[in-house]
Design a protein around this motif. Sequence first.
Motif, PDB file in Angstrom:
ATOM      1  N   LYS B  40       0.837  -1.214   0.000  1.00 44.45           N
ATOM      2  CA  LYS B  40       0.000   0.000   0.000  1.00 44.45           C
ATOM      3  C   LYS B  40       0.871   1.263   0.000  1.00 44.45           C
ATOM      4  O   LYS B  40       0.666   2.170  -0.805  1.00 44.45           O
ATOM      5  CB  LYS B  40      -0.921   0.014   1.235  1.00 44.45           C
ATOM      6  N   SER B  41       1.811   1.296   0.937  1.00 42.18           N
ATOM      7  CA  SER B  41       2.679   2.477   1.017  1.00 42.18           C
ATOM      8  C   SER B  41       3.480   2.648  -0.268  1.00 42.18           C
ATOM      9  O   SER B  41       3.642   3.765  -0.766  1.00 42.18           O
ATOM     10  CB  SER B  41       3.631   2.343   2.199  1.00 42.18           C
ATOM     11  N   THR B  42       3.961   1.537  -0.787  1.00 46.79           N
ATOM     12  CA  THR B  42       4.729   1.591  -2.029  1.00 46.79           C
ATOM     13  C   THR B  42       3.892   2.215  -3.149  1.00 46.79           C
ATOM     14  O   THR B  42       4.378   3.075  -3.891  1.00 46.79           O
ATOM     15  CB  THR B  42       5.187   0.181  -2.423  1.00 46.79           C
ATOM     16  N   PHE B  84       1.902  10.924   5.802  1.00 44.75           N
ATOM     17  CA  PHE B  84       2.878   9.847   5.845  1.00 44.75           C
ATOM     18  C   PHE B  84       2.591   8.908   7.015  1.00 44.75           C
ATOM     19  O   PHE B  84       2.064   9.326   8.047  1.00 44.75           O
ATOM     20  CB  PHE B  84       4.294  10.420   6.008  1.00 44.75           C
ATOM     21  N   GLU B  85       2.972   7.648   6.829  1.00 42.48           N
ATOM     22  CA  GLU B  85       2.830   6.654   7.905  1.00 42.48           C
ATOM     23  C   GLU B  85       3.540   7.139   9.168  1.00 42.48           C
ATOM     24  O   GLU B  85       3.077   6.943  10.282  1.00 42.48           O
ATOM     25  CB  GLU B  85       3.476   5.341   7.472  1.00 42.48           C
ATOM     26  N   ASP B  86       4.700   7.790   8.977  1.00 47.61           N
ATOM     27  CA  ASP B  86       5.497   8.207  10.133  1.00 47.61           C
ATOM     28  C   ASP B  86       5.464   9.730  10.322  1.00 47.61           C
ATOM     29  O   ASP B  86       6.437  10.319  10.781  1.00 47.61           O
ATOM     30  CB  ASP B  86       6.932   7.701   9.971  1.00 47.61           C
ATOM     31  N   ALA B 160      -3.263   9.493   1.599  1.00 53.51           N
ATOM     32  CA  ALA B 160      -3.257   9.297   3.046  1.00 53.51           C
ATOM     33  C   ALA B 160      -2.889   7.852   3.370  1.00 53.51           C
ATOM     34  O   ALA B 160      -3.650   6.934   3.074  1.00 53.51           O
ATOM     35  CB  ALA B 160      -4.626   9.644   3.614  1.00 53.51           C
ATOM     36  N   ASP B 161      -1.676   7.698   3.938  1.00 48.03           N
ATOM     37  CA  ASP B 161      -1.177   6.356   4.225  1.00 48.03           C
ATOM     38  C   ASP B 161      -1.545   5.971   5.658  1.00 48.03           C
ATOM     39  O   ASP B 161      -0.939   6.461   6.604  1.00 48.03           O
ATOM     40  CB  ASP B 161       0.342   6.324   4.017  1.00 48.03           C
ATOM     41  N   GLU B 162      -2.533   5.122   5.802  1.00 48.68           N
ATOM     42  CA  GLU B 162      -3.069   4.701   7.107  1.00 48.68           C
ATOM     43  C   GLU B 162      -3.238   5.906   8.037  1.00 48.68           C
ATOM     44  O   GLU B 162      -2.660   5.951   9.124  1.00 48.68           O
ATOM     45  CB  GLU B 162      -2.162   3.640   7.729  1.00 48.68           C
ATOM     46  N   PRO B 163      -4.086   6.842   7.623  1.00 50.75           N
ATOM     47  CA  PRO B 163      -4.143   8.126   8.337  1.00 50.75           C
ATOM     48  C   PRO B 163      -4.721   8.028   9.742  1.00 50.75           C
ATOM     49  O   PRO B 163      -4.431   8.881  10.570  1.00 50.75           O
ATOM     50  CB  PRO B 163      -5.059   8.985   7.453  1.00 50.75           C
TER      51      PRO B 163
HETATM   52 MG   LIG Z   1       2.469   0.983   4.829  1.00 47.22          MG
END
Ligand SMILES: [Mg+2]
Lengths: 297, 217
Positions: B40-42, B84-86, B160-163
Amino acid sequence: MKQMRYLIYCLSETRDNVFDYRGLSIVALVTSALSMLCVGLFFLIYVNLHEIVQAFEEEIRINLYLDEHLTADQRLALEQVILSYPEVNNTEFVSHLDAIEAYLEQYPTEKLLMTSLDEKTLPASFVIGLAPAYQTISSVTALAKKLENVDGITDIQYGEKWIQTLWWGNYLMILIGSVVGATLTLASITIVANTIRLTLFNRKHDIGILRMLGATEAFIKGPFLIEGVALGTLGAGLSLILLKIIFELVIYRIGEAFIQKHTIIFLSPTALVGVIVCGASLGFAGAMLSLKQTRKA
Amino acid sequence: MIKLFHVYKHYDTQSVLDDVTLVVKKGDICCIVGPNGSGKSTLLKLIFGQENPDRGQIIINNKNVTHMSQWAISSIRQRMGFIFEDCQLILRKTVIQNISLALTIAGTPLKQGRQNIDRVLATLELEHKKNDAVSTLAAGEKQRVSIARAAVSDPLVLLADEPTGPLDSTATAKVFALFRSMSMRGTTVLLTTQNQDVAAKFPQHRVMLNHRKIIPQ
Ligand SMILES: [Mg+2]
Ligand SMILES: Nc1ncnc2c1ncn2[C@@H]1O[C@H](COP(=O)(O)OP(=O)(O)O)[C@@H](O)[C@H]1O
């Protein structure tokens, strides 16, 4: 007003950078101030020597001492020859008797020696005034060389020795000043560049985030360029304050004590602005140097 | 609008995306659901220009962004929001400084920017923390700052990556309401989650990413 927003960002970022790494910033500030102070000192001495040399140059007269066997006609012919040189503005004839009179005026107590003041010791002479364009040491020396071989002139005097020395002193100031100045300037550029490079390194993570948000390289560089220019400008300002203090406490007093005819001057307003501009450029150069490869940061 | 055509991506020896095709129309919200490590992030990073695809085409708002110059990527990113995830926040800066950074980079005028900031601060309940340094915030608060920063410049595309990972249910509801209102104003939203309950909130446009493939739901 989007430039306004960027300007505010740049300034607050610069403030943070300088404040967060204040040790580094102070070192950069002080070293650049000291190097500019050195350059300023040389410049100050140069400016004053130059003033003095120029004042002397304006007063330069060449004394041409004449052969005592010269007839009046020959003398008039010689005067025409001398006047034909473009360097010569006017000539004034000083006869043997005039010379004695002038001598006695200067040394009234030596009246007794009058008998020994014959035409050999105090010969007649032409005193040459120079045309304005030729009132420099080098053209005087050149003219003296040319007149040396003219018939009827036995000796030429123009106080060459010490004016020459002054001129060389001035020249030496420029030379040493340039070498020292260039070295110190390079050193300050390097120090400013290293300061910014270190800040840049410490901000690596933040810069990565800026790129994620779409910041261009120019956007990222802005605050660091301002930091460089600010360090350089502040350094220049600091150096001028130090220079003024040294001038008031040392140079001016020495000048007062040893040189009567001329007042020692501080740098002109133009020169002051010049020093500040130099400082700013120096900081800008340092920043550019450190920002050459932000991509890698 | 986001379009991916036959996109392939691998890291080292591992294939992550295999012939992925996905179209999200302007103003739509698409939710990608998939387990950990499903890519997903990729996928989002490819759209964002942080990674390059091995093959295939990626088109955002009629611009082909596959293999763009750094400068072109910058200008595209100014019109995009990325959560971002982080988080990717500047910890030494305050909440409001982090949020307004997006506006400064996008070149939003000061006055308009202020209104936007006030709006997102209110929506995400960050007003009372706006002058705190991000380093002092709790994980959920950081996440909301990150969301606020992505939303503040009215982007054309929101990634939105796992927001809502670290958010409680109230905050999660607020964030999804924000996404919906943004999509109604024309922002194309692409979000990811590994949580089926979250995915269930987006029944209209939901895709499953599994075994390197997109599986429409
Ligand atoms: Mg991810
Ligand atoms: N920079 C990378 N280098 C090598 N492998 C990576 C990199 N980024 C992600 N991967 C791998 O690709 C796979 C998908 O990762 P990711 O896209 O982060 O999954 P998700 O976000 O769905 O959890 C994972 O197996 C991960 O280990």
